[in-house]
Design an enzyme around this catalytic site. Structure first.
Site, short mmCIF file in Angstrom:
data_model
loop_
_atom_site.label_atom_id
_atom_site.label_comp_id
_atom_site.label_asym_id
_atom_site.label_seq_id
_atom_site.Cartn_x
_atom_site.Cartn_y
_atom_site.Cartn_z
N TYR A 155 1.70 25.05 -4.59
CA TYR A 155 1.41 24.46 -3.24
C TYR A 155 -0.22 24.43 -3.16
CZ TYR A 155 1.54 24.09 2.01
OH TYR A 155 1.37 23.70 3.18
N LYS A 159 -2.50 21.27 -2.30
CA LYS A 159 -3.38 20.96 -1.00
C LYS A 159 -4.48 20.87 -1.60
CE LYS A 159 0.06 20.61 1.74
NZ LYS A 159 0.12 19.55 2.72
#
Length: 241
Positions: A155, A159
């Protein structure tokens, strides 16, 4: 400020959570909304809700990580609405586990959804926007793009990558009158967090409608102005100092 009335906006992951809140905020301003989601029934349910307020809304079932589906979705939006004024890259997934436990196919799935998806959507949306003489792309990032915590390696990577992509698009597309903004969203009371962390105190989180209102604001800025980055945090945010 610019009006959103009759502007066509495509929102990915628009069926629930922040995506649904964004669709609702834009609909209130008179925008025409294409609700794109991996789950057809979720997108259709959101469209039905938007139509109750006389919003011209349309559901699209598509996987943001599949290039053929992305191209088809952009074409479908233009076919239905005649144009595409803005894209909100909101769809995202996560897997909470250590690097040791994270399977390579799970890593690929997260990167494909959270990073490759926004790239492909921006690529094909920008082609349409060039023909129209301009447009706007908003990428929904996270505080996870600015700092890191355990058990979220994929993640974080996705991002941080999305932030880099956004900055590159901002630099590359400005001369073509296509605005690109990154929204760093702090913790929200959405299924993305609450379904996975049932012990999380909702009082530490913010209403997704508040982040959605920031997206709405970015889309109404004067033609000569773009906000490249903005961070929206709950007052009791724990993932950011």
């Amino acid at each position: 400020m610019n009006s959103l009335k009759n502007k066509v906006v495509l929102v990915t992951g628009g069926g629930r959570g922040l995506g649904a809140a964004i669709c609702q905020a834009l609909a209130k301003e008179g925008a025409r909304v294409a609700v794109m989601d991996l789950h057809a029934e979720t997108a259709q349910a959101q469209v039905a809700e938007l139509q109750q307020s006389d919003c011209h809304a349309y559901a699209i079932r598509a996987d943001v990580g599949d290039e053929a589906q992305v191209k088809a979705a952009i074409s479908e939006v233009v076919k239905v609405f005649g144009r595409l004024d803005a894209l909100v890259n909101n769809a995202g997934i996560d897997k909470t586990c250590s690097v040791d436990e994270l399977e390579c196919d799970e890593w690929d799935r997260i990167i494909r959804t959270n990073l490759s998806g926004p790239f492909m959507l921006a690529k094909y949306a920008a082609r349409q926007m060039r023909e129209q003489g301009g447009g706007q792309i908003i990428n929904i990032a996270s505080t996870a793009a600015r700092r890191a915590w355990p058990n979220a390696a994929a993640y974080h990577a996705s991002k941080w990558g999305l932030l880099g992509l956004s900055q590159a698009l901002h630099a590359e597309l400005r001369s073509e009158r296509i605005k690109v903004s990154t929204v760093f969203a702090g913790g929200m009371r959405t299924p993305f967090l609450l379904d996975r962390f049932p012990d999380l105190d909702p009082g530490l989180l913010q209403d997704p409608a508040n982040v959605a209102d920031t997206v709405r604001y970015l889309l109404t800025l004067p033609e000569e102005t773009v906000i490249a980055e903005v961070m929206v945090l709950p007052m009791r945010e724990t993932s950011w100092p």
